[in-house]
Motif scaffolding. Structure first.
Motif, PDB file in Angstrom:
ATOM      1  N   LYS A   1       0.732  -1.256  -0.079  1.00 16.63           N
ATOM      2  CA  LYS A   1      -0.058   0.027   0.094  1.00 16.63           C
ATOM      3  C   LYS A   1       0.977   1.368  -0.102  1.00 16.63           C
ATOM      4  CE  LYS A   1      -3.988   2.227   2.361  1.00 16.63           C
ATOM      5  NZ  LYS A   1      -3.486   3.310   1.926  1.00 16.63           N
ATOM      6  N   SER A   2       0.681   2.145  -0.753  1.00 18.27           N
ATOM      7  CA  SER A   2       1.292   3.445  -1.167  1.00 18.27           C
ATOM      8  C   SER A   2       0.700   4.480   0.136  1.00 18.27           C
ATOM      9  CB  SER A   2       0.996   3.906  -2.454  1.00 18.27           C
ATOM     10  OG  SER A   2       1.594   5.193  -2.322  1.00 18.27           O
ATOM     11  N   ASP A   3       1.541   5.325   0.503  1.00 20.32           N
ATOM     12  CA  ASP A   3       1.157   6.282   1.457  1.00 20.32           C
ATOM     13  C   ASP A   3       0.545   7.605   0.722  1.00 20.32           C
ATOM     14  OD1 ASP A   3       1.919   4.898   3.746  1.00 20.32           O
ATOM     15  OD2 ASP A   3       3.805   5.816   3.458  1.00 20.32           O
ATOM     16  N   SER A   4       0.586   7.315  -0.535  1.00 16.28           N
ATOM     17  CA  SER A   4       0.104   8.654  -1.395  1.00 16.28           C
ATOM     18  C   SER A   4      -1.384   8.512  -1.311  1.00 16.28           C
ATOM     19  CB  SER A   4       0.853   8.869  -2.656  1.00 16.28           C
ATOM     20  OG  SER A   4       0.747   7.687  -3.275  1.00 16.28           O
ATOM     21  N   GLN A   5      -1.891   9.471  -1.877  1.00 15.31           N
ATOM     22  CA  GLN A   5      -3.555   9.416  -2.385  1.00 15.31           C
ATOM     23  C   GLN A   5      -3.653   8.596  -3.265  1.00 15.31           C
ATOM     24  OE1 GLN A   5      -5.319  13.880  -1.874  1.00 15.31           O
ATOM     25  NE2 GLN A   5      -3.378  14.151  -2.525  1.00 15.31           N
ATOM     26  N   THR A   6      -4.735   7.936  -3.491  1.00 12.24           N
ATOM     27  CA  THR A   6      -4.956   7.121  -4.504  1.00 12.24           C
ATOM     28  C   THR A   6      -6.387   7.242  -5.278  1.00 12.24           C
ATOM     29  OG1 THR A   6      -3.864   5.470  -3.418  1.00 12.24           O
ATOM     30  CG2 THR A   6      -5.152   4.490  -5.168  1.00 12.24           C
ATOM     31  N   LEU A   7      -6.202   6.856  -6.737  1.00 13.09           N
ATOM     32  CA  LEU A   7      -7.417   6.979  -7.402  1.00 13.09           C
ATOM     33  C   LEU A   7      -8.266   5.776  -7.340  1.00 13.09           C
ATOM     34  CD1 LEU A   7      -5.883   9.383 -10.043  1.00 13.09           C
ATOM     35  CD2 LEU A   7      -7.988  10.028  -9.257  1.00 13.09           C
TER      36      LEU A   7
ATOM     37  N   GLU B   1       2.673  13.849 -19.811  1.00 13.43           N
ATOM     38  CA  GLU B   1       2.007  12.625 -20.482  1.00 13.43           C
ATOM     39  C   GLU B   1       0.629  12.717 -20.808  1.00 13.43           C
ATOM     40  OE1 GLU B   1       3.532  10.002 -22.283  1.00 13.43           O
ATOM     41  OE2 GLU B   1       5.439  10.542 -21.475  1.00 13.43           O
ATOM     42  N   THR B   2      -0.027  12.913 -21.941  1.00 17.11           N
ATOM     43  CA  THR B   2      -1.055  12.904 -22.109  1.00 17.11           C
ATOM     44  C   THR B   2      -2.048  11.920 -22.523  1.00 17.11           C
ATOM     45  OG1 THR B   2      -0.909  15.334 -22.993  1.00 17.11           O
ATOM     46  CG2 THR B   2      -3.059  14.274 -23.621  1.00 17.11           C
ATOM     47  N   MET B   3      -3.137  11.484 -21.925  1.00 12.44           N
ATOM     48  CA  MET B   3      -3.864  10.283 -22.121  1.00 12.44           C
ATOM     49  C   MET B   3      -5.423  10.515 -21.558  1.00 12.44           C
ATOM     50  SD  MET B   3      -2.362   7.974 -19.162  1.00 12.44           S
ATOM     51  CE  MET B   3      -0.388   8.452 -19.551  1.00 12.44           C
ATOM     52  N   ASP B   4      -6.502   9.679 -21.849  1.00 14.63           N
ATOM     53  CA  ASP B   4      -7.702   9.893 -21.461  1.00 14.63           C
ATOM     54  C   ASP B   4      -7.648   9.833 -19.815  1.00 14.63           C
ATOM     55  OD1 ASP B   4      -8.398   7.483 -20.570  1.00 14.63           O
ATOM     56  OD2 ASP B   4      -8.407   6.739 -22.760  1.00 14.63           O
ATOM     57  N   THR B   5      -8.727  10.302 -19.460  1.00 14.88           N
ATOM     58  CA  THR B   5      -8.535  10.486 -17.967  1.00 14.88           C
ATOM     59  C   THR B   5      -8.870   9.249 -17.171  1.00 14.88           C
ATOM     60  OG1 THR B   5      -9.741  12.687 -17.845  1.00 14.88           O
ATOM     61  CG2 THR B   5     -10.139  11.186 -15.817  1.00 14.88           C
ATOM     62  N   ALA B   6      -9.310   8.151 -17.655  1.00 12.80           N
ATOM     63  CA  ALA B   6      -9.608   6.804 -17.010  1.00 12.80           C
ATOM     64  C   ALA B   6      -7.856   6.116 -17.181  1.00 12.80           C
ATOM     65  CB  ALA B   6     -10.341   5.951 -17.952  1.00 12.80           C
ATOM     66  N   ALA B   7      -7.211   6.277 -18.379  1.00  7.70           N
ATOM     67  CA  ALA B   7      -5.774   5.882 -18.310  1.00  7.70           C
ATOM     68  C   ALA B   7      -4.873   6.743 -17.316  1.00  7.70           C
ATOM     69  CB  ALA B   7      -5.135   5.847 -19.755  1.00  7.70           C
ATOM     70  N   ALA B   8      -5.504   7.996 -17.260  1.00  7.70           N
ATOM     71  CA  ALA B   8      -4.533   8.955 -16.490  1.00  7.70           C
ATOM     72  C   ALA B   8      -4.488   8.359 -14.940  1.00  7.70           C
ATOM     73  CB  ALA B   8      -4.967  10.389 -16.531  1.00  7.70           C
ATOM     74  N   CYS B   9      -5.773   7.932 -14.421  1.00  9.22           N
ATOM     75  CA  CYS B   9      -6.005   7.379 -13.159  1.00  9.22           C
ATOM     76  C   CYS B   9      -5.122   6.318 -12.905  1.00  9.22           C
ATOM     77  CB  CYS B   9      -7.635   7.052 -12.979  1.00  9.22           C
ATOM     78  SG  CYS B   9      -8.570   8.580 -12.867  1.00  9.22           S
TER      79      CYS B   9
ATOM     80  N   ARG C   1       7.324   8.193  -6.678  1.00  7.35           N
ATOM     81  CA  ARG C   1       7.759   9.100  -7.729  1.00  7.35           C
ATOM     82  C   ARG C   1       6.826  10.171  -7.405  1.00  7.35           C
ATOM     83  NH1 ARG C   1       8.393   7.012 -13.271  1.00  7.35           N
ATOM     84  NH2 ARG C   1       8.952   9.107 -13.740  1.00  7.35           N
ATOM     85  N   HIS C   2       7.345  11.494  -7.621  1.00  5.20           N
ATOM     86  CA  HIS C   2       6.652  12.868  -7.326  1.00  5.20           C
ATOM     87  C   HIS C   2       5.939  13.070  -8.689  1.00  5.20           C
ATOM     88  CE1 HIS C   2       6.513  17.289  -6.427  1.00  5.20           C
ATOM     89  NE2 HIS C   2       5.355  16.798  -6.276  1.00  5.20           N
ATOM     90  N   VAL C   3       4.682  12.579  -8.880  1.00 13.50           N
ATOM     91  CA  VAL C   3       3.778  12.907 -10.060  1.00 13.50           C
ATOM     92  C   VAL C   3       2.649  13.543  -9.682  1.00 13.50           C
ATOM     93  CG1 VAL C   3       2.723  10.398  -9.614  1.00 13.50           C
ATOM     94  CG2 VAL C   3       2.822  11.345 -11.850  1.00 13.50           C
ATOM     95  N   VAL C   4       2.181  14.138 -10.596  1.00 13.25           N
ATOM     96  CA  VAL C   4       0.969  14.828 -10.340  1.00 13.25           C
ATOM     97  C   VAL C   4      -0.105  14.561 -11.602  1.00 13.25           C
ATOM     98  CG1 VAL C   4      -0.023  17.278 -10.901  1.00 13.25           C
ATOM     99  CG2 VAL C   4       1.893  16.873  -9.312  1.00 13.25           C
ATOM    100  N   ALA C   5      -1.266  14.226 -11.061  1.00 11.95           N
ATOM    101  CA  ALA C   5      -2.333  13.935 -12.121  1.00 11.95           C
ATOM    102  C   ALA C   5      -3.206  15.296 -12.273  1.00 11.95           C
ATOM    103  CB  ALA C   5      -3.072  12.538 -11.687  1.00 11.95           C
ATOM    104  N   ALA C   6      -3.485  15.924 -13.455  1.00 13.53           N
ATOM    105  CA  ALA C   6      -4.426  16.878 -13.792  1.00 13.53           C
ATOM    106  C   ALA C   6      -5.570  16.203 -14.693  1.00 13.53           C
ATOM    107  CB  ALA C   6      -3.740  18.010 -14.464  1.00 13.53           C
ATOM    108  N   LEU C   7      -6.766  16.146 -13.913  1.00 13.86           N
ATOM    109  CA  LEU C   7      -7.696  15.410 -14.708  1.00 13.86           C
ATOM    110  C   LEU C   7      -8.679  16.151 -14.694  1.00 13.86           C
ATOM    111  CD1 LEU C   7      -7.623  12.250 -11.858  1.00 13.86           C
ATOM    112  CD2 LEU C   7      -6.574  12.556 -14.254  1.00 13.86           C
ATOM    113  N   LEU C   8      -9.275  16.264 -16.174  1.00 11.62           N
ATOM    114  CA  LEU C   8     -10.524  16.882 -16.577  1.00 11.62           C
ATOM    115  C   LEU C   8     -11.556  15.902 -16.409  1.00 11.62           C
ATOM    116  CD1 LEU C   8      -9.798  18.365 -20.256  1.00 11.62           C
ATOM    117  CD2 LEU C   8     -10.413  19.433 -18.031  1.00 11.62           C
ATOM    118  N   VAL C   9     -12.288  16.160 -15.511  1.00 10.90           N
ATOM    119  CA  VAL C   9     -13.667  15.406 -15.330  1.00 10.90           C
ATOM    120  C   VAL C   9     -14.780  15.993 -15.933  1.00 10.90           C
ATOM    121  CG1 VAL C   9     -15.198  14.487 -13.200  1.00 10.90           C
ATOM    122  CG2 VAL C   9     -12.672  14.698 -13.060  1.00 10.90           C
ATOM    123  N   GLU C  10     -15.229  15.668 -17.188  1.00  7.19           N
ATOM    124  CA  GLU C  10     -16.405  16.084 -17.880  1.00  7.19           C
ATOM    125  C   GLU C  10     -17.781  15.450 -17.887  1.00  7.19           C
ATOM    126  OE1 GLU C  10     -14.019  17.298 -21.743  1.00  7.19           O
ATOM    127  OE2 GLU C  10     -14.212  15.282 -21.653  1.00  7.19           O
ATOM    128  N   ARG C  11     -18.662  16.131 -17.567  1.00 11.05           N
ATOM    129  CA  ARG C  11     -19.991  15.603 -17.448  1.00 11.05           C
ATOM    130  C   ARG C  11     -20.117  15.182 -18.816  1.00 11.05           C
ATOM    131  NH1 ARG C  11     -22.456  20.380 -14.097  1.00 11.05           N
ATOM    132  NH2 ARG C  11     -21.667  19.766 -12.141  1.00 11.05           N
TER     133      ARG C  11
END
Length: 128
Positions: A7-13, A94-102, A113-123
């Motif tokens: 288990k990672s200590d980081s936030q998880t999607l 890296e660009t991908m659809d939001t599901a793959a980014a998660c 790794r120090h990674v950031v996910a910038a996620l577009l959540v579109e209705r």
């Protein structure tokens, strides 16, 4: 031989679906930026058309080694000019659809790794 913790200590999607993602089982229904070092804030863009250079400047200030851009329900690439601040500091994008980014964020964050996910959540357009 086991080399990685279970288990990672980081936030998880923990889940995603049309118009939402879940961070540590908390359902989020708007665009969000999530970092492996605890960063988390809502991203002020409801869809891809609302994005601009300022959104990516905001990401550049986070100092991550990699930005994973989840472009919504389908893959769409940001304009190269928007990425200049990230390129100037040699931050990968890296660009991908939001599901793959998660999925990708979870793997890289669990590696420490120090990674950031910038996620577009579109209705969803069809009202689902």
């Amino acid at each position: 031989m086991k080399l990685q913790p279970d288990k990672s200590d980081s936030q998880t999607l923990t889940a995603h679906g049309p118009g939402w993602v879940a961070i540590n089982n908390e359902r989020i229904d708007q665009s969000v930026v999530l970092g492996s070092r605890g960063e988390r804030f809502f991203w002020d863009c409801a869809d891809f058309e609302a994005l601009g250079a300022a959104h990516f400047e905001q990401l550049a200030s986070m100092g991550a080694e990699l930005i994973i851009f989840g472009s919504g329900q389908r893959i769409r690439f940001p304009q190269p000019a928007w990425l200049r601040p990230l390129m100037a500091q040699r931050t990968g994008v890296e660009t991908m659809d939001t599901a793959a980014a998660c999925r990708t964020y979870n793997i890289l964050a669990s590696e420490g790794r120090h990674v950031v996910a910038a996620l577009l959540v579109e209705r969803p357009k069809d009202g689902i």
